[in-house]
Design an enzyme around this catalytic site. Structure first.
Site, PDB file in Angstrom:
ATOM      1  N   LYS A  68       0.818  -1.224   0.000  1.00 48.74           N
ATOM      2  CA  LYS A  68       0.000   0.000   0.000  1.00 48.74           C
ATOM      3  C   LYS A  68       0.850   1.272   0.000  1.00 48.74           C
ATOM      4  CE  LYS A  68      -1.087  -0.267   4.971  1.00 48.74           C
ATOM      5  NZ  LYS A  68      -0.017  -1.257   5.292  1.00 48.74           N
ATOM      6  N   ARG A 117      -5.737   2.511  12.523  1.00 46.45           N
ATOM      7  CA  ARG A 117      -5.504   1.116  12.903  1.00 46.45           C
ATOM      8  C   ARG A 117      -6.334   0.702  14.114  1.00 46.45           C
ATOM      9  NH1 ARG A 117       0.253   1.314  10.422  1.00 46.45           N
ATOM     10  NH2 ARG A 117       1.030  -0.812  10.516  1.00 46.45           N
ATOM     11  N   ARG A 121      12.135  -8.382   2.460  1.00 39.83           N
ATOM     12  CA  ARG A 121      12.255  -6.936   2.238  1.00 39.83           C
ATOM     13  C   ARG A 121      13.666  -6.462   2.588  1.00 39.83           C
ATOM     14  NH1 ARG A 121       6.965  -3.405   3.771  1.00 39.83           N
ATOM     15  NH2 ARG A 121       7.701  -3.213   5.878  1.00 39.83           N
TER      16      ARG A 121
END
Ligand code: AMP
Length: 192
Positions: A16, A91, A130
Site C-alpha cells: 500500500k 488502525r 524486504r
C-alpha cells in the site's frame, strides 16, 4: 475542486505504501503514512519519536493519543488541501472515529477505503524478503505485526462497512503494475 480523502488499508507488506506514493504523485494528492512519520521522528530523536520507539520496536501499536495527535498536526499543514491518501492509518476504531472528526473539522469527509487483500503467508514472505533495512522487519517482530493486523482489521473494517459502497477491495497478490491499474481507476473515480 474539493479535497479527496482516501484510506489505504491492508496487512504489512501488501504494497500500500508503494501504491500510495505512485498514485499520489500522479493525481496530485499527498500521502500521509503514520509509519513513515514515526520513523522520521525516530531518526530525528524528537520527544514524540522517543515516546513511540518502544512500541514500534516491539511491533505494537503506538497509543492512539500520540498517533492521532501526530495526524492532527500533519493535517494542519497547507499541502493537504488537494487531498490525502492515509497509509497505515487508522488502525483502531478510536483512530477511525478521530479521522472522521478531523475531516469534519476541515469541512470534508472520507471518500474511499481501498482494502488491499493479501494472504498472510504472502505478507510474511514479502516482509522476510524486504531489503529496506527497517528495524521492525525482524522475523519475531514480523510475526507480531501480522498477528496484530488481524485485530486491526476487526477493529477498523466494521466501522467502515456500515457505510454503503465506501470500501473497495483490490487483489494485492499480483504485480505492482497490475495492482496500480486498479488503484488508479478507483482513485480517479473518487476524485471530485
Ligand atoms: P507501518 O510502516 O505502517 O508498518 O508502521 C510501522 C509501525 O509504526 C507499526 O508497526 C506501529 O508500531 C507504528 N504505527 C504506524 N501507524 C500506526 C497507527 N496508525 N497506530 C499505531 N501505531 C502505528
Amino acid at each position: 475542486m474539493t479535497p479527496t480523502f482516501v484510506v489505504f488499508f491492508g496487512p504489512p507488506g501488501c504494497g500500500k505504501g508503494t501504491q500510495a506514493k505512485r498514485v499520489a504523485a500522479e493525481l496530485g494528492l499527498v500521502q500521509v503514512s503514520t509509519g513513515e512519520l514515526f520513523r522520521k521522528h525516530l531518526s530525528e530523536k524528537t520527544p514524540l519519536g522517543q515516546q513511540a520507539q518502544g512500541y514500534i520496536s516491539k511491533g505494537a501499536l503506538v497509543p492512539d493519543e500520540i498517533t492521532i495527535g501526530m495526524v492532527r498536526e500533519r493535517l494542519s499543514q497547507p499541502d493537504v488541501q488537494t487531498g490525502v491518501i492515509f497509509d497505515g492509518f487508522p488502525r483502531t476504531a478510536a483512530q477511525a472515529k478521530a479521522l472522521d472528526d478531523l475531516l469534519h473539522e476541515l469541512g470534508s469527509k472520507l471518500d474511499l477505503v481501498v482494502d488491499f487483500a493479501l494472504p498472510t503467508s504472502v505478507s510474511r514472505q514479502r516482509l522476510l524478503g524486504r531489503q529496506e533495512g527497517r528495524a521492525d522487519d525482524r522475523p519475531e517482530v514480523i510475526e507480531k505485526r501480522l498477528n496484530l493486523h488481524a485485530q486491526v482489521e476487526e477493529s477498523v473494517m466494521p466501522y467502515y462497512r456500515q457505510r454503503e459502497g465506501l470500501i473497495k477491495s483490490v487483489d494485492a497478490n499480483r504485480s505492482i503494475d497490475a495492482i496500480y491499474q486498479d488503484v488508479r481507476d478507483l482513485l480517479k473515480a473518487a476524485l471530485h
